[in-house]
Design an enzyme around this catalytic site. Structure first.
Site, PDB file in Angstrom:
ATOM      1  N   CYS A 141      27.045 -17.023 -14.425  1.00  0.00           N
ATOM      2  CA  CYS A 141      27.766 -16.249 -13.430  1.00  0.00           C
ATOM      3  C   CYS A 141      28.397 -17.220 -12.422  1.00  0.00           C
ATOM      4  CB  CYS A 141      26.799 -15.311 -12.710  1.00  0.00           C
ATOM      5  SG  CYS A 141      27.629 -14.235 -11.552  1.00  0.00           S
ATOM      6  N   HIS A 200      -0.422  -0.292   5.283  1.00  0.00           N
ATOM      7  CA  HIS A 200       0.146  -0.205   3.930  1.00  0.00           C
ATOM      8  C   HIS A 200       0.049  -1.533   3.165  1.00  0.00           C
ATOM      9  CE1 HIS A 200       3.905   0.038   1.225  1.00  0.00           C
ATOM     10  NE2 HIS A 200       2.937   0.727   0.634  1.00  0.00           N
ATOM     11  N   TYR A 240      51.281 -11.157 -17.365  1.00  0.00           N
ATOM     12  CA  TYR A 240      50.423 -11.580 -16.265  1.00  0.00           C
ATOM     13  C   TYR A 240      50.505 -10.689 -15.039  1.00  0.00           C
ATOM     14  CZ  TYR A 240      47.264 -14.534 -13.807  1.00  0.00           C
ATOM     15  OH  TYR A 240      46.167 -14.980 -13.139  1.00  0.00           O
ATOM     16  N   HIS A 283       1.973   3.247  -7.179  1.00  0.00           N
ATOM     17  CA  HIS A 283       1.633   4.493  -6.493  1.00  0.00           C
ATOM     18  C   HIS A 283       1.240   5.617  -7.425  1.00  0.00           C
ATOM     19  CE1 HIS A 283       4.281   2.219  -3.723  1.00  0.00           C
ATOM     20  NE2 HIS A 283       3.337   2.543  -2.860  1.00  0.00           N
ATOM     21  N   ARG A 332      23.589  -9.302 -15.036  1.00  0.00           N
ATOM     22  CA  ARG A 332      24.531  -9.108 -13.935  1.00  0.00           C
ATOM     23  C   ARG A 332      25.274  -7.800 -14.177  1.00  0.00           C
ATOM     24  NH1 ARG A 332      26.726  -8.005  -9.904  1.00  0.00           N
ATOM     25  NH2 ARG A 332      28.479  -9.013  -8.868  1.00  0.00           N
TER      26      ARG A 332
HETATM   27  C1  HEM Z   1       1.155  -0.692  -2.594  1.00  0.00           C
HETATM   28  C2  HEM Z   1       0.369   3.552  -0.457  1.00  0.00           C
HETATM   29  C3  HEM Z   1       5.113   3.980   0.480  1.00  0.00           C
HETATM   30  C4  HEM Z   1       5.899  -0.215  -1.727  1.00  0.00           C
HETATM   31  C5  HEM Z   1       0.553   0.436  -2.117  1.00  0.00           C
HETATM   32  C6  HEM Z   1      -0.852   0.727  -2.259  1.00  0.00           C
HETATM   33  C7  HEM Z   1      -1.073   1.907  -1.640  1.00  0.00           C
HETATM   34  C8  HEM Z   1       0.175   2.381  -1.120  1.00  0.00           C
HETATM   35  C9  HEM Z   1      -2.408   2.620  -1.522  1.00  0.00           C
HETATM   36  C10 HEM Z   1      -1.875  -0.133  -2.988  1.00  0.00           C
HETATM   37  C11 HEM Z   1      -1.972   0.354  -4.395  1.00  0.00           C
HETATM   38  C12 HEM Z   1      -2.913  -0.449  -5.264  1.00  0.00           C
HETATM   39  O1  HEM Z   1      -2.681  -1.667  -5.389  1.00  0.00           O
HETATM   40  O2  HEM Z   1      -3.825   0.132  -5.798  1.00  0.00           O
HETATM   41  C13 HEM Z   1       1.586   4.023  -0.003  1.00  0.00           C
HETATM   42  C14 HEM Z   1       1.767   5.238   0.720  1.00  0.00           C
HETATM   43  C15 HEM Z   1       3.102   5.344   0.997  1.00  0.00           C
HETATM   44  C16 HEM Z   1       3.747   4.202   0.431  1.00  0.00           C
HETATM   45  C17 HEM Z   1       0.653   6.208   1.080  1.00  0.00           C
HETATM   46  C18 HEM Z   1       3.862   6.406   1.734  1.00  0.00           C
HETATM   47  C19 HEM Z   1       3.321   7.291   2.534  1.00  0.00           C
HETATM   48  C20 HEM Z   1       5.748   2.911  -0.087  1.00  0.00           C
HETATM   49  C21 HEM Z   1       7.159   2.733  -0.139  1.00  0.00           C
HETATM   50  C22 HEM Z   1       7.375   1.541  -0.775  1.00  0.00           C
HETATM   51  C23 HEM Z   1       6.103   0.984  -1.102  1.00  0.00           C
HETATM   52  C24 HEM Z   1       8.187   3.705   0.415  1.00  0.00           C
HETATM   53  C25 HEM Z   1       8.660   0.841  -1.114  1.00  0.00           C
HETATM   54  C26 HEM Z   1       9.839   1.109  -0.639  1.00  0.00           C
HETATM   55  C27 HEM Z   1       4.686  -0.713  -2.110  1.00  0.00           C
HETATM   56  C28 HEM Z   1       4.514  -1.974  -2.791  1.00  0.00           C
HETATM   57  C29 HEM Z   1       3.149  -2.107  -3.042  1.00  0.00           C
HETATM   58  C30 HEM Z   1       2.511  -0.918  -2.518  1.00  0.00           C
HETATM   59  C31 HEM Z   1       5.613  -2.967  -3.154  1.00  0.00           C
HETATM   60  C32 HEM Z   1       2.481  -3.256  -3.768  1.00  0.00           C
HETATM   61  C33 HEM Z   1       1.966  -4.289  -2.816  1.00  0.00           C
HETATM   62  C34 HEM Z   1       1.321  -5.408  -3.596  1.00  0.00           C
HETATM   63  O3  HEM Z   1       0.289  -5.171  -4.228  1.00  0.00           O
HETATM   64  O4  HEM Z   1       1.878  -6.490  -3.581  1.00  0.00           O
HETATM   65  N1  HEM Z   1       1.156   1.449  -1.430  1.00  0.00           N
HETATM   66  N2  HEM Z   1       2.798   3.412  -0.165  1.00  0.00           N
HETATM   67  N3  HEM Z   1       5.144   1.852  -0.697  1.00  0.00           N
HETATM   68  N4  HEM Z   1       3.458  -0.119  -1.950  1.00  0.00           N
HETATM   69 FE1  HEM Z   1       3.145   1.634  -1.072  1.00  0.00          FE
HETATM   70  N1  MTE Z   2      30.777  -6.221 -18.158  1.00  0.00           N
HETATM   71  C1  MTE Z   2      30.701  -4.973 -17.678  1.00  0.00           C
HETATM   72  N2  MTE Z   2      31.214  -3.959 -18.386  1.00  0.00           N
HETATM   73  N3  MTE Z   2      30.119  -4.729 -16.476  1.00  0.00           N
HETATM   74  C2  MTE Z   2      29.604  -5.743 -15.710  1.00  0.00           C
HETATM   75  O1  MTE Z   2      29.050  -5.467 -14.633  1.00  0.00           O
HETATM   76  N4  MTE Z   2      29.279  -8.191 -15.476  1.00  0.00           N
HETATM   77  C3  MTE Z   2      29.939  -9.446 -15.814  1.00  0.00           C
HETATM   78  C4  MTE Z   2      29.923  -9.674 -17.304  1.00  0.00           C
HETATM   79  N5  MTE Z   2      30.356  -8.500 -18.004  1.00  0.00           N
HETATM   80  C5  MTE Z   2      29.712  -7.079 -16.182  1.00  0.00           C
HETATM   81  C6  MTE Z   2      30.289  -7.262 -17.467  1.00  0.00           C
HETATM   82  C7  MTE Z   2      29.389 -10.632 -15.171  1.00  0.00           C
HETATM   83  S1  MTE Z   2      29.925 -10.988 -13.587  1.00  0.00           S
HETATM   84  C8  MTE Z   2      28.604 -11.527 -15.853  1.00  0.00           C
HETATM   85  S2  MTE Z   2      28.118 -12.981 -15.143  1.00  0.00           S
HETATM   86  C9  MTE Z   2      28.150 -11.243 -17.232  1.00  0.00           C
HETATM   87  O2  MTE Z   2      28.611  -9.979 -17.697  1.00  0.00           O
HETATM   88  C10 MTE Z   2      26.641 -11.266 -17.303  1.00  0.00           C
HETATM   89  O3  MTE Z   2      26.189 -10.915 -18.576  1.00  0.00           O
HETATM   90  P1  MTE Z   2      24.639 -10.559 -18.777  1.00  0.00           P
HETATM   91  O4  MTE Z   2      24.275  -9.456 -17.836  1.00  0.00           O
HETATM   92  O5  MTE Z   2      24.489 -10.192 -20.216  1.00  0.00           O
HETATM   93  O6  MTE Z   2      23.899 -11.817 -18.443  1.00  0.00           O
END
Ligand code: HEM
Ligand code: MTE
Length: 415
Positions: A186, A40, A313, A65, A139
């Site tokens: 934060c 993968h 308070y 994907h 946040r």
């Molecule tokens: C990239 C297939 C499940 C995360 C890819 C790519 C393929 C692929 C072919 C390359 C795509 C491209 O760049 O053209 C699959 C298949 C899966 C699967 C067949 C399940 C059967 C997952 C799951 C996740 C995931 C469950 C996340 C929870 C990623 C990520 C990339 C990626 C983050 C990007 C990697 C990079 O380019 O840095 N996958 N994937 N994949 N997949 Fe999956």
């Molecule tokens: N207000 C609501 N209603 N819900 C939230 O989760 N997060 C607080 C505050 N106000 C929050 C909130 C926290 S911990 C921070 S640090 C700031 O929003 C962050 O604001 P920002 O997401 O616009 O940067």
């Protein structure tokens, strides 16, 4: 067409490791992807997150994907169909409470996707004094509420059971617009440096849980006065409690409070903001109205504001915020200590010998001005002779808040 055996979701769920074989579903089809796990492109750990269940919620997050070659590849691993009773409600994001969250800028560094918590890359933070809305740190404790601006009402409770209910246009028209440039930080900013000393609870923020914007809105003071709230700071510890429209599973909204004195103070410039950097407040930052309390911890600046009320308070506001929760005994965090960090160069960078330009930010903590930033043995932002502690050790705390020791960036000097 070949006939495939039928499986229930419960049967698919028994295949979660390479030893049991790794099965996933997509639509109504079942796939055994054990032999693909190590191949993968996104890594074996990622694909294993979906093992035994549906791919859709994960692929919704990783748009790579959505290309035809990915589906073609998957077809080679098909081993079955879901049994009709399980195929009926298609899996998907329909029940995902975060499905309605807004799109975000890909440059943000995500610390948690659901709820969404992300910070700008450090270099971008010092690119401009005002942080662009799309890159402003976010946040969130809960899903982003979907607010229909036309039916939005802000409830402001006054004395003797009186209350004001303001529509968005009333808030804009009845009260003069006031603008304030304010930085939000934060309490957990730079927490990741604390966890390197000893593990702490909370999101692993790097140095970017801080951003600056020009906020526009009504002064809280004007709105409170219109609701009949007077200055009774003489009789006891009065606070103003803010509640958001974001509620947790038990129906408790996010909430926080500030002292009534600050709320009513003209100098404190507390806003009920509906604009951010000259634009409508973005959904992630509290659309349509948020509180902005300059100079204190970001947690007080409640987003998606639904109500403002006074409490003495003892009447704690509801709060789901680990960073600022009122623990009863300890006073809640308001002002934060002096803070600074280096945004460039980045840790591990190779830098040429000789003079080097270092970029960073400094923040006084109390809405005061930074007097100077000193280097060498007294590195750090300095205001009114407050200085930053030189190491994390003595200020370490379990909640991982108020992390403001000297920021150290190791670099390699090249010739
Ligand atoms: C990239 C297939 C499940 C995360 C890819 C790519 C393929 C692929 C072919 C390359 C795509 C491209 O760049 O053209 C699959 C298949 C899966 C699967 C067949 C399940 C059967 C997952 C799951 C996740 C995931 C469950 C996340 C929870 C990623 C990520 C990339 C990626 C983050 C990007 C990697 C990079 O380019 O840095 N996958 N994937 N994949 N997949 Fe999956
Ligand atoms: N207000 C609501 N209603 N819900 C939230 O989760 N997060 C607080 C505050 N106000 C929050 C909130 C926290 S911990 C921070 S640090 C700031 O929003 C962050 O604001 P920002 O997401 O616009 O940067």
């Amino acid at each position: 067409a070949p006939q495939f055996p039928r499986y229930t979701r419960a049967e698919v769920a028994q295949h979660r490791t390479p030893k049991e074989r790794v099965w996933v579903t997509y639509g109504t089809e079942v796939f055994d992807v054990t032999d693909f796990v190590e191949l993968h492109p996104g890594g074996p750990d990622k694909i294993l997150l979906a093992a035994g269940g549906a791919l859709e919620p994960f692929w919704a997050l990783y748009a790579v994907h959505g290309q035809p070659h990915v589906l073609e590849l998957l077809r080679d691993y098909k081993v079955g169909e879901l049994s009709p009773e399980d195929a009926a409600p298609p899996p998907g994001d329909t029940e995902d409470p975060f499905a309605g969250d807004p799109p975000r800028h890909p440059a943000l560094r995500v610390n948690s996707l659901k709820p969404f918590n992300a910070e700008p890359p450090p270099e971008l933070l010092t690119q401009s004094f005002l942080t662009p809305n799309e890159l402003f740190f976010t946040r969130n404790h809960l899903p982003v509420p979907a607010v229909e601006p036309g039916s939005y009402r802000l409830r402001v409770e006054g004395p003797g059971g009186r209350a004001l209910s303001l529509s968005l246009s009333e808030l804009r028209q009845r009260f003069p617009k006031h603008e304030v440039t304010a930085t939000l930080q934060c309490a957990g900013n730079r927490r990741s440096e604390m966890s390197r000393v000893r593990p702490v609870k909370g999101l692993p923020w790097d140095i970017g849980a801080i951003s600056t914007a020009r906020w526009g809105g009504a002064r809280l003071r004007d709105v409170l006065l219109a609701a009949g709230v007077g200055d009774h700071t003489g009789d006891g510890e009065w606070h103003v409690c803010f509640e958001g429209l974001d509620t947790d599973a038990s129906g408790t909204p996010y909430g926080a409070s500030i002292p009534l004195k600050r709320a009513l103070s003209a100098e404190a410039e507390v806003l009920l903001a509906y604009e951010m950097n000259g634009r409508e407040l973005p959904r992630d930052h509290g659309f349509p109205v948020r509180v902005v309390v300059p100079g204190v911890v970001g947690a007080r600046s409640v987003k998606w504001l639904r109500s403002v009320a006074q409490k003495d308070y003892k009447g704690f506001c509801p709060s789901v915020d680990w960073d600022s929760v009122d623990f009863g005994a300890a006073p809640a965090i308001q002002e934060l200590p002096v803070q600074s960090a280096i945004t460039e160069p980045r840790p591990g960078a190779a830098v040429p010998a000789g003079e080097l330009t270092v970029k960073g930010y400094a923040w006084s903590g109390g809405g005061r001005e930074v007097i100077r930033v000193s280097g060498g043995r007294r590195w750090g932002g300095e205001m009114r002779y407050n200085v930053q502690p030189d190491t994390v050790g003595p200020i370490w705390n379990l909640r991982g808040v108020l992390s403001n020791a000297w920021h150290r960036v190791p670099v390699t000097v090249t010739r």
